[in-house]
Every structure is written in C-alpha cells, then in structure tokens.
Motif scaffolding. Structure first.
Motif, short mmCIF file in Angstrom:
data_model
loop_
_atom_site.label_atom_id
_atom_site.label_comp_id
_atom_site.label_asym_id
_atom_site.label_seq_id
_atom_site.Cartn_x
_atom_site.Cartn_y
_atom_site.Cartn_z
N ASP A 484 0.82 -1.21 0.00
CA ASP A 484 0.00 0.00 0.00
C ASP A 484 0.86 1.26 0.00
O ASP A 484 0.45 2.30 -0.53
CB ASP A 484 -0.92 0.00 1.22
N ARG A 485 2.03 1.21 0.62
CA ARG A 485 2.91 2.38 0.66
C ARG A 485 3.68 2.57 -0.65
O ARG A 485 4.28 3.62 -0.85
CB ARG A 485 3.92 2.21 1.82
N ALA A 487 2.32 1.91 -3.84
CA ALA A 487 1.39 1.81 -4.99
C ALA A 487 1.52 3.05 -5.88
O ALA A 487 0.72 3.99 -5.82
CB ALA A 487 -0.03 1.64 -4.49
N ALA A 488 2.57 3.08 -6.68
CA ALA A 488 2.76 4.20 -7.60
C ALA A 488 1.75 4.13 -8.76
O ALA A 488 1.18 3.07 -9.05
CB ALA A 488 4.19 4.20 -8.13
N CYS A 522 -3.68 9.20 2.97
CA CYS A 522 -3.30 8.42 1.79
C CYS A 522 -1.98 7.74 2.09
O CYS A 522 -0.96 8.41 2.34
CB CYS A 522 -3.17 9.34 0.56
N THR A 524 0.00 6.18 0.22
CA THR A 524 1.01 6.28 -0.83
C THR A 524 1.65 7.66 -0.87
O THR A 524 2.87 7.80 -0.89
CB THR A 524 0.39 5.94 -2.19
N THR A 525 0.82 8.71 -0.86
CA THR A 525 1.34 10.07 -0.99
C THR A 525 1.46 10.80 0.34
O THR A 525 1.98 11.91 0.37
CB THR A 525 0.42 10.89 -1.91
#
Length: 638
Positions: A484-485, A487-488, A522, A524-525
């Motif tokens: 999850d971290r 997921a570009a 979020c 990812t971001t």
C-alpha cells in the motif's frame, strides 16, 4: 522386647526362663551370670539404654576387680546389683509406639527433623535420637533409637569421651536416615560439651590426631550449622550415662518423649551461653617450622585485584609471624588484619615490583654512598631508598609540612609491571570507571609511573565494565514497506487509513459538546483529509467516510485499527471505540470496489505512518486555534 499387635507398640517383658531366685536378689550372682543376664536382654534399638548402661558399668567394675567367672561378686558390687534389680521390674511399663507419628501425614509442607542428643561421663557415653514432625501447628515427637557404651578400661578424659559420643551420634543418625523410607529435612545434633563444639567449628588440624580424625568423620556425615548446645539439665542423653537419679521407664517419661522444648518452635530452643570458637583442650604441641618465605609470599599472577593481593600477602605474613611466635612462645595474632599489616604487605609487593625492573638500581642505591649510573632510566629522577627499602623520587617540596610522604617523594613503579597494572586498575575502580584525569592525578600523589596516561588508557580499554558502558546498540535492519505504501501510478487516497483524534470542545447554544477529528491518510502520498465526527457512533463514522468519498473518490482499501489504541491518555475514547459496532461499519462501507482491513491488536509498528500525522495535525490546530471556545462552523473552517 515384644511387639504388642493390639496397640502396635513395642514393650518389654521378663521371660520366665530366667532364674527367678537370681533376679529377686535372694542370692549373689557370679560374673558369668551377670554377663548372661545382660546378654539375654534383647534391645536392638537401644530403647532401654538408660537401664542397661548401669549393668554394663557394673560388669566392667567386676572385670576390674579380677573376679573369676564362677566366683560370686563381693558385697559392694552386690549392693549395686540389688539397686539395678529394683528398677528392672518397671521395664514392663515401657510402651513405645511403633509408628513415629499418628495424626500427621507426610505431604508437601510437612517439616521432618531428626534430633540427636549425645553425652558422656566418666563411666560411659551415649546417644539418643528423636524424630519430629511438624505440620502447621501440629507437632509430634518420638524416640527412634539409642546407643550407649561404657568408657574404656584405660582412663580417658571427659572431653574425649564427649567426642566419642558425638561420633556414635552421627553414625546412629546416618544409619537411621538411610533406613527410613522418607527423607529428613533437617538433622540436628545436641551436646553439652563446649570443647566438642569448638573442635567441630574450628580447624581440626590444629588439634591432636585423636581429635582430628574423629572430627573429620563428624564433618563428613553432618553439617556444622546443625550442631547446637544444650545444657546438661536439658540433655536427655545424660540419663544413659550416669545414674544420679533413678531412671523412669514409663511411656510419658523424659527418656521416651524427649525434652519439652522439642515440641516448640526454634525460637524457644536453648541458646548458646558462649561465643568463643576456640579451646586449648587437645591443642597440638608447639611445632617448629623451618620454612623459607619467597618474595612475594603469594603468586601475583593469580590475582586480578590489588586489594585482594594485599590481603592475601598480609595473611601469609601473619602466618609466618605466628610460626615464629610459636618457637619463642609469644602470643599469636588473631582477628581481622590491621592497617599496619596491610601496609607491610603493600610495601613488600612494591619492593618486589621494583626489584624485578630496577635490580641494578637497587644494588647501586644500597651502597654507601649511593651511586647511580647515568645510563639508568631513573637517573634524572634523583632516586633514593627510604626506611622501608623502597625506591622513591626526590622532589622539591620536601619542606612542605602539609604534603604527604607520597606527594613529597612518590614511590617509583615500573610501567610494564603487573603490580603497577593492578594499582592503576584499583584507582580506576575506586572512582567508578570515570574521572580519568582525577585517577591520574590521585596516582601521582603517591606513585611515579612512567607514561602513566598510556597505562591508564590501557587499563580502561581492558576493563569489561568500561567496554559495556562504551558499547553502542546495533539497530536492526528495517523491514520491507507494505504494498500500500508503494502503490505508484494510482489515484491518491486509493489506499486510505482512518484514525480518530480528540475530543475537541465546541459551543452549541449555551452548552458545550464534544467533537472528534477524523484523519484520513493516503498511504502512498501521505496526503491527509480531515473530517469532523459529532459522536463516536458507527453512524457518525459512516457519515464522515461518505463525505470523504464524495470529495476524494471511493478508495480501494481502507485500513484502521480496532479502536483500542487511539489516544493513550483518553479513557473515554478507548471505551467508546471498543464499543463501536464494527460489523455495521463494514456493512455500510465495504463494496465490491472497497475493502476494509482491521489491523491486529497490539501492533503499533504497523500504524506509525499515520500516527505521526495525527501528532502534526494536533500541533497545528493548537497553534491556530482561537482563544475562545470553538463553534461547529469555526471548527469546520479550521
């Protein structure tokens, strides 16, 4: 001896086979008849040893009188025979239970003890053993066995006979212990002889061989700590060594039941009236020693601490002095080591260290006048020998009355000597492995060591305690980040975490209510979205998440904890979140496109990325928060 099966007791009866005329005292017995009567009494456990010892002593006196086997005993011995016959009929009163205990059952918590009493007199010595069982407040004691012997025909001192009694006492106790089907927790030995206790508690090699061999046997089969003192009046074994009073043979007699204090706790037992552990009895004669004492008197390499080395050397020097005092009949030194003895030992070790490295300087400084070669390493230090034959450095503050001898003229020590290393290590430990400059300064107040700072650093580098203090932890490698971290190329908030913080107080009309902040992160971001929850109910949580979806889109996966670790200091928040209907929450939120995942409990390492953002949001809210109480509109605006 008879076994009464009806009462399960051991008793004694007179056999009708015996000569009734002889046992009634109507005629005098011969030497052979006295021996026959004694040997006809079957007493394997020695339970009536207090009765038989008198007949054994009488037989020994008959033997000393030189009477033939078939000659009648003379009048003074016949009176003693009649005295013994008066007590003999009472032997049928003896009733000794065959079982040591009747009400107590051996189980965990039951205390089992064996008490052995020993005593001696001019005519004989004896030992009697009692068992003791204690279960809470219930105590039962019973006689187990006894053994008595007459003194040898040759005259033996009372202390030696007391020691013989202690020997047969330990042997009897070991025989009983090995025969029992259960183990005794403690074995106590009681004697009224101060000499026996001193022999046992001291170095038995200092005494004669007769004492040393017997004490050695006692120490092999018993524990020194369990040897106790009891007065003669309270010693039960005294009844089997002399007939100062007529023995009692009843079931409630002192001999059968033991002393009364045996049924009490340890604090009520007899205490010792003396504290000295030494006696002059049976002490070996003066021994002359011709022994050359090397320098140093101990092996220096076997010691790792300077103080232990000094104390060991002082002990050896005291022993040598005591050997010399024994020859000149002077008083020996005992007790703790004195400061004078420790100083002498320290000076001896220092002289040994100096003689190892500065042997030529010793020889040169011992001449008159002292001369020293210019090539010597000590030449510039202007060395000299003091009153203790140690090499010291000539300083420039000899006229100072306030400086110590070590400060005015420090002792010179070699830098590469083991004793110098021990001294520096002792100062290093004395200052608790720190203050290194202070250690060097204090050493220079007494000693002069070449390259002292280098030696001090070497001691610190070899010190295990300093190694532990200097050690730094090696942090483990960080684990792999979850998918999850990473997921570009996905829409923001596709993988979202939900967390609560608060409560925040707002004004509604004239009352105040609590509101909670909902932080959606979020993964990812690391972008955040804030919502306000009016309550901690599932419906409020659903409303906040729906507002979030309306603005940010539907996430693919929502992650949250189980509501047990939101705010450590807010008990109300914990209790409310624990009671939240999580099934209803999942039913409202989860769809074919959205997955809700709950983190396992007690896993703070799995939610650090958003917990850090909670702290950041709260810190910024406190900074921009106005002084007055917030309203819902202002809170929503913030």
């Amino acid at each position: 001896m008879w076994w009464c099966t009806a009462t399960d007791t051991l008793t004694y009866k007179l056999s009708p086979k015996h000569d009734t005329e002889l046992l009634s005292g109507k005629r005098r017995p011969t030497k052979r008849e006295v021996l026959s009567t004694l040997m006809a009494i079957f007493d394997p456990l020695g339970l009536v040893s207090n009765l038989l010892i008198y007949l054994r002593v009488l037989l020994q006196e008959i033997w000393r009188a030189g009477i033939e086997w078939d000659d009648e005993i003379p009048g003074h011995l016949f009176e003693k025979w009649e005295h013994w016959l008066e007590v003999l009929p009472t032997v049928h009163k003896v009733r000794i239970p065959r079982c040591y205990r009747s009400a107590i059952t051996i189980m965990p918590g039951t205390v089992t003890q064996l008490h052995t009493f020993v005593d001696a007199s001019e005519v004989g010595y004896a030992a009697v053993v009692y068992s003791k069982f204690q279960q809470e407040n219930n105590i039962e004691c019973a006689i187990v066995a006894a053994k008595s012997k007459v003194a040898p025909l040759k005259v033996v001192s009372i202390p030696r006979l007391e020691l013989e009694a202690a020997v047969i006492g330990t042997r009897l106790a070991n025989t009983i212990t090995n025969s029992l089907s259960f183990e005794m927790d403690e074995r106590y030995f009681w004697t009224d002889s101060r000499n026996v206790l001193c022999w046992i508690r001291s170095d038995h090699r200092r005494y004669s061989q007769h004492v040393a061999f017997r004490v050695s046997e006692i120490l092999e089969t018993s524990n020194i700590a369990y040897w106790k003192y009891v007065s003669t009046k309270e010693n039960v074994a005294d009844e089997a060594t002399k007939w100062s009073r007529r023995p009692e043979l009843g079931s409630n007699s002192w001999w059968v039941r033991g002393p009364s204090w045996l049924r009490q706790s340890k604090k009520d037992w007899p205490g010792e009236p003396f504290t000295s552990g030494h006696t002059q009895e049976e002490l070996r004669s003066t021994v002359y020693y011709h022994h050359f004492v090397p320098i140093p008197p101990v092996n220096v390499a076997q010691f790792s601490k300077w103080r232990q080395l000094v104390r060991a050397a002082a002990t050896v020097l005291r022993s040598v002095a005591n050997f010399r005092c024994a020859k000149s009949r002077m008083k020996h030194k005992h007790g703790p080591l004195t400061s004078q003895e420790l100083n002498e030992a320290s000076n001896l070790l220092i002289r040994f260290a100096q003689s190892e490295s500065f042997s030529e300087e010793f020889a040169s400084l011992s001449t008159v006048p002292p001369t020293l070669s210019k090539s010597s390493a000590l030449y510039k230090l202007n060395p000299f020998l003091d009153d203790h034959n140690m090499i010291r450095m000539q300083g420039r503050i000899g006229a100072c009355e306030y400086a110590t001898m070590g400060a005015r003229n420090p002792v010179i020590l070699p830098k590469n000597n083991y004793i110098s290393n021990l001294i520096v290590k002792d100062y290093h430990e004395r200052y608790h492995h720190c203050n290194h400059e202070t250690v060097v300064n204090e050493l220079r107040q007494t000693f002069w060591i070449a390259k002292l700072c280098v030696l001090s650093r070497k001691v610190r580098s070899d010190c295990q305690t300093c190694k532990n203090l200097r050690a730094t932890p090696n942090p483990p490698l960080m684990g792999e980040l979850p998918k999850d971290r990473l997921a570009a190329f996905t829409r923001p908030f596709s993988f979202t975490n939900v967390d609560y913080f608060g409560p925040l107080t707002v004004t509604v009309g004239r009352r105040t209510e609590k509101r909670w902040g909902v932080l959606l992160t979020c993964l990812t971001t690391r972008a955040i979205h804030l919502e306000v929850a009016h309550t901690l109910s599932a419906s409020s949580c659903v409303m906040a998440i729906r507002n979030f979806m309306a603005r940010r889109g539907v996430p693919l996966k929502i992650t949250s904890d189980r509501g047990t670790n939101f705010t450590a200091t807010n008990k109300e928040l914990k209790a409310a979140l624990d009671a939240m209907d999580q099934d209803k929450l999942i039913q409202e939120i989860v769809s074919p496109k959205t997955e809700w995942q709950f983190l396992p409990p007690l896993s703070p390492h799995m939610r650090g990325s958003w917990e850090r953002l909670v702290q950041t949001v709260k810190a910024n809210l406190l900074k921009i928060k106005p002084q007055r109480t917030l309203t819902d509109e202002i809170l929503q605006n913030l």
